[in-house]
Design a protein around this motif. Structure first.
Motif, PDB file in Angstrom:
ATOM      1  N   CYS A  22      13.686  41.532  15.892  1.00 46.64           N
ATOM      2  CA  CYS A  22      13.630  42.941  16.305  1.00 46.64           C
ATOM      3  C   CYS A  22      14.550  43.202  17.496  1.00 46.64           C
ATOM      4  O   CYS A  22      15.259  44.213  17.525  1.00 46.64           O
ATOM      5  N   PHE A  23      14.546  42.290  18.466  1.00 49.80           N
ATOM      6  CA  PHE A  23      15.449  42.439  19.609  1.00 49.80           C
ATOM      7  C   PHE A  23      16.904  42.395  19.138  1.00 49.80           C
ATOM      8  O   PHE A  23      17.747  43.164  19.612  1.00 49.80           O
ATOM      9  N   ASP A  24      17.221  41.496  18.194  1.00 51.54           N
ATOM     10  CA  ASP A  24      18.578  41.433  17.631  1.00 51.54           C
ATOM     11  C   ASP A  24      18.940  42.757  16.968  1.00 51.54           C
ATOM     12  O   ASP A  24      20.052  43.257  17.135  1.00 51.54           O
ATOM     13  N   TYR A  25      18.007  43.310  16.208  1.00 49.98           N
ATOM     14  CA  TYR A  25      18.233  44.581  15.518  1.00 49.98           C
ATOM     15  C   TYR A  25      18.543  45.685  16.536  1.00 49.98           C
ATOM     16  O   TYR A  25      19.421  46.512  16.310  1.00 49.98           O
ATOM     17  N   PRO A  40      13.606  49.286   6.493  1.00 49.79           N
ATOM     18  CA  PRO A  40      13.248  47.876   6.303  1.00 49.79           C
ATOM     19  C   PRO A  40      14.255  46.963   6.992  1.00 49.79           C
ATOM     20  O   PRO A  40      15.453  47.248   7.025  1.00 49.79           O
ATOM     21  N   ILE A  41      13.739  45.884   7.553  1.00 51.40           N
ATOM     22  CA  ILE A  41      14.589  44.865   8.165  1.00 51.40           C
ATOM     23  C   ILE A  41      14.460  43.579   7.365  1.00 51.40           C
ATOM     24  O   ILE A  41      15.458  42.987   6.975  1.00 51.40           O
ATOM     25  N   GLU A  42      13.236  43.163   7.102  1.00 46.77           N
ATOM     26  CA  GLU A  42      12.955  42.025   6.227  1.00 46.77           C
ATOM     27  C   GLU A  42      11.796  42.416   5.326  1.00 46.77           C
ATOM     28  O   GLU A  42      10.637  42.095   5.601  1.00 46.77           O
ATOM     29  N   PHE A  47       9.787  45.937   9.750  1.00 52.17           N
ATOM     30  CA  PHE A  47      10.471  47.215   9.560  1.00 52.17           C
ATOM     31  C   PHE A  47      10.347  48.016  10.840  1.00 52.17           C
ATOM     32  O   PHE A  47       9.595  47.661  11.748  1.00 52.17           O
ATOM     33  N   VAL A  48      11.128  49.090  10.917  1.00 52.51           N
ATOM     34  CA  VAL A  48      11.093  49.935  12.106  1.00 52.51           C
ATOM     35  C   VAL A  48      10.892  51.384  11.678  1.00 52.51           C
ATOM     36  O   VAL A  48      11.503  51.848  10.717  1.00 52.51           O
ATOM     37  N   ASN A  49      10.022  52.066  12.387  1.00 49.28           N
ATOM     38  CA  ASN A  49       9.810  53.493  12.209  1.00 49.28           C
ATOM     39  C   ASN A  49      10.454  54.213  13.388  1.00 49.28           C
ATOM     40  O   ASN A  49      10.148  53.903  14.541  1.00 49.28           O
ATOM     41  N   ILE A  50      11.330  55.159  13.082  1.00 51.10           N
ATOM     42  CA  ILE A  50      11.919  56.006  14.117  1.00 51.10           C
ATOM     43  C   ILE A  50      11.102  57.298  14.127  1.00 51.10           C
ATOM     44  O   ILE A  50      10.994  57.976  13.094  1.00 51.10           O
ATOM     45  N   GLN A 138       6.633  66.395  26.913  1.00 49.41           N
ATOM     46  CA  GLN A 138       8.040  66.422  26.522  1.00 49.41           C
ATOM     47  C   GLN A 138       8.199  65.779  25.166  1.00 49.41           C
ATOM     48  O   GLN A 138       7.363  64.989  24.734  1.00 49.41           O
ATOM     49  N   VAL A 139       9.269  66.137  24.482  1.00 56.58           N
ATOM     50  CA  VAL A 139       9.573  65.528  23.188  1.00 56.58           C
ATOM     51  C   VAL A 139      10.271  64.203  23.451  1.00 56.58           C
ATOM     52  O   VAL A 139      11.218  64.132  24.242  1.00 56.58           O
ATOM     53  N   ILE A 140       9.766  63.163  22.809  1.00 56.08           N
ATOM     54  CA  ILE A 140      10.361  61.834  22.949  1.00 56.08           C
ATOM     55  C   ILE A 140      10.863  61.350  21.594  1.00 56.08           C
ATOM     56  O   ILE A 140      10.480  61.888  20.551  1.00 56.08           O
ATOM     57  N   LYS A 141      11.701  60.338  21.635  1.00 56.51           N
ATOM     58  CA  LYS A 141      12.125  59.636  20.427  1.00 56.51           C
ATOM     59  C   LYS A 141      11.994  58.157  20.724  1.00 56.51           C
ATOM     60  O   LYS A 141      12.404  57.700  21.800  1.00 56.51           O
ATOM     61  N   LYS A 142      11.383  57.440  19.789  1.00 52.08           N
ATOM     62  CA  LYS A 142      11.258  55.996  19.990  1.00 52.08           C
ATOM     63  C   LYS A 142      11.277  55.273  18.662  1.00 52.08           C
ATOM     64  O   LYS A 142      11.112  55.873  17.596  1.00 52.08           O
ATOM     65  N   ALA A 143      11.500  53.983  18.760  1.00 50.17           N
ATOM     66  CA  ALA A 143      11.439  53.085  17.606  1.00 50.17           C
ATOM     67  C   ALA A 143      10.144  52.292  17.732  1.00 50.17           C
ATOM     68  O   ALA A 143       9.809  51.816  18.819  1.00 50.17           O
ATOM     69  N   ILE A 144       9.434  52.190  16.619  1.00 48.43           N
ATOM     70  CA  ILE A 144       8.237  51.346  16.585  1.00 48.43           C
ATOM     71  C   ILE A 144       8.467  50.285  15.519  1.00 48.43           C
ATOM     72  O   ILE A 144       8.457  50.582  14.319  1.00 48.43           O
ATOM     73  N   PHE A 145       8.725  49.076  15.973  1.00 45.83           N
ATOM     74  CA  PHE A 145       8.894  47.951  15.059  1.00 45.83           C
ATOM     75  C   PHE A 145       7.519  47.459  14.642  1.00 45.83           C
ATOM     76  O   PHE A 145       6.608  47.369  15.468  1.00 45.83           O
ATOM     77  N   LYS A 146       7.390  47.130  13.362  1.00 45.09           N
ATOM     78  CA  LYS A 146       6.159  46.583  12.818  1.00 45.09           C
ATOM     79  C   LYS A 146       6.478  45.174  12.326  1.00 45.09           C
ATOM     80  O   LYS A 146       7.383  44.988  11.508  1.00 45.09           O
ATOM     81  N   VAL A 147       5.755  44.195  12.856  1.00 47.73           N
ATOM     82  CA  VAL A 147       5.993  42.793  12.516  1.00 47.73           C
ATOM     83  C   VAL A 147       4.713  42.227  11.923  1.00 47.73           C
ATOM     84  O   VAL A 147       3.674  42.208  12.579  1.00 47.73           O
ATOM     85  N   ARG A 148       4.808  41.784  10.661  1.00 45.67           N
ATOM     86  CA  ARG A 148       3.622  41.227   9.989  1.00 45.67           C
ATOM     87  C   ARG A 148       3.171  39.979  10.716  1.00 45.67           C
ATOM     88  O   ARG A 148       3.956  39.113  11.073  1.00 45.67           O
ATOM     89  N   ILE A 149       1.873  39.911  10.940  1.00 47.38           N
ATOM     90  CA  ILE A 149       1.291  38.771  11.641  1.00 47.38           C
ATOM     91  C   ILE A 149       0.961  37.680  10.625  1.00 47.38           C
ATOM     92  O   ILE A 149       0.388  37.943   9.604  1.00 47.38           O
TER      93      ILE A 149
END
Length: 149
Positions: A22-25, A40-42, A47-50, A138-149
């Motif tokens: 995720c850090f590499d991405y 999707p990443i893998e 995967f990442v949700n924007i 305020q309106v924000i924008k962020k990425a939420i990475f989801k990593v299967r445990i």
């Protein structure tokens, strides 16, 4: 919970390879330029949700935790506070396996304010309430990475 800055992510080499991916991405991708949605990443393992939304008061936000995935919140634009508490200290609702959502009620043990470039890793034992305004909504924008445990 692990709180840090993306430009300082290299000291976290002890973390799982999937988190490192995720850090590499983040380094390889202009996350701010991505449209809202899921990427999707893998396959379904990473995967990442924007997302984008308006922050609000703590009372207007909901507690959550996850069992199948850990979250990595990466702030892209704006600021927000994510309130945190251990799920063992909270009242737990009924887990929804399809949504990977464990609703919680309780009191925050701390709040982490994220600014652009900051990240917060939430593990399954970390109840979190995102979207709390730091000062004014305020309106924000962020990425939420989801990593299967």
């Amino acid at each position: 919970m692990i709180f840090g800055q993306l430009d300082g992510a290299h000291p976290y080499g002890f973390l799982d390879k999937a988190i490192q991916r995720c850090f590499d991405y983040c380094r390889e991708t202009d996350l701010k330029a991505l449209a809202l949605g899921s990427y999707p990443i893998e396959d379904q393992d990473i995967f990442v949700n924007i997302v984008s939304y308006e922050t609000g008061t703590s009372q207007d936000r909901s507690w959550e935790a996850h069992r199948k995935y850990l979250d990595i919140h990466v702030m892209l634009d704006g600021t927000e506070t994510i309130e945190m508490a251990f799920i063992s200290k909270m009242d737990q609702g009924t887990f929804d396996p399809d949504a990977d959502n464990l609703p919680l009620t309780g009191t925050a043990q701390c709040g982490i304010s994220l600014m652009p470039g900051d990240f917060l890793i939430c593990y399954p034992e970390d109840g979190h309430k995102p979207g709390v305004c730091v000062s004014d909504p305020q309106v924000i924008k962020k990425a939420i990475f989801k990593v299967r445990i």
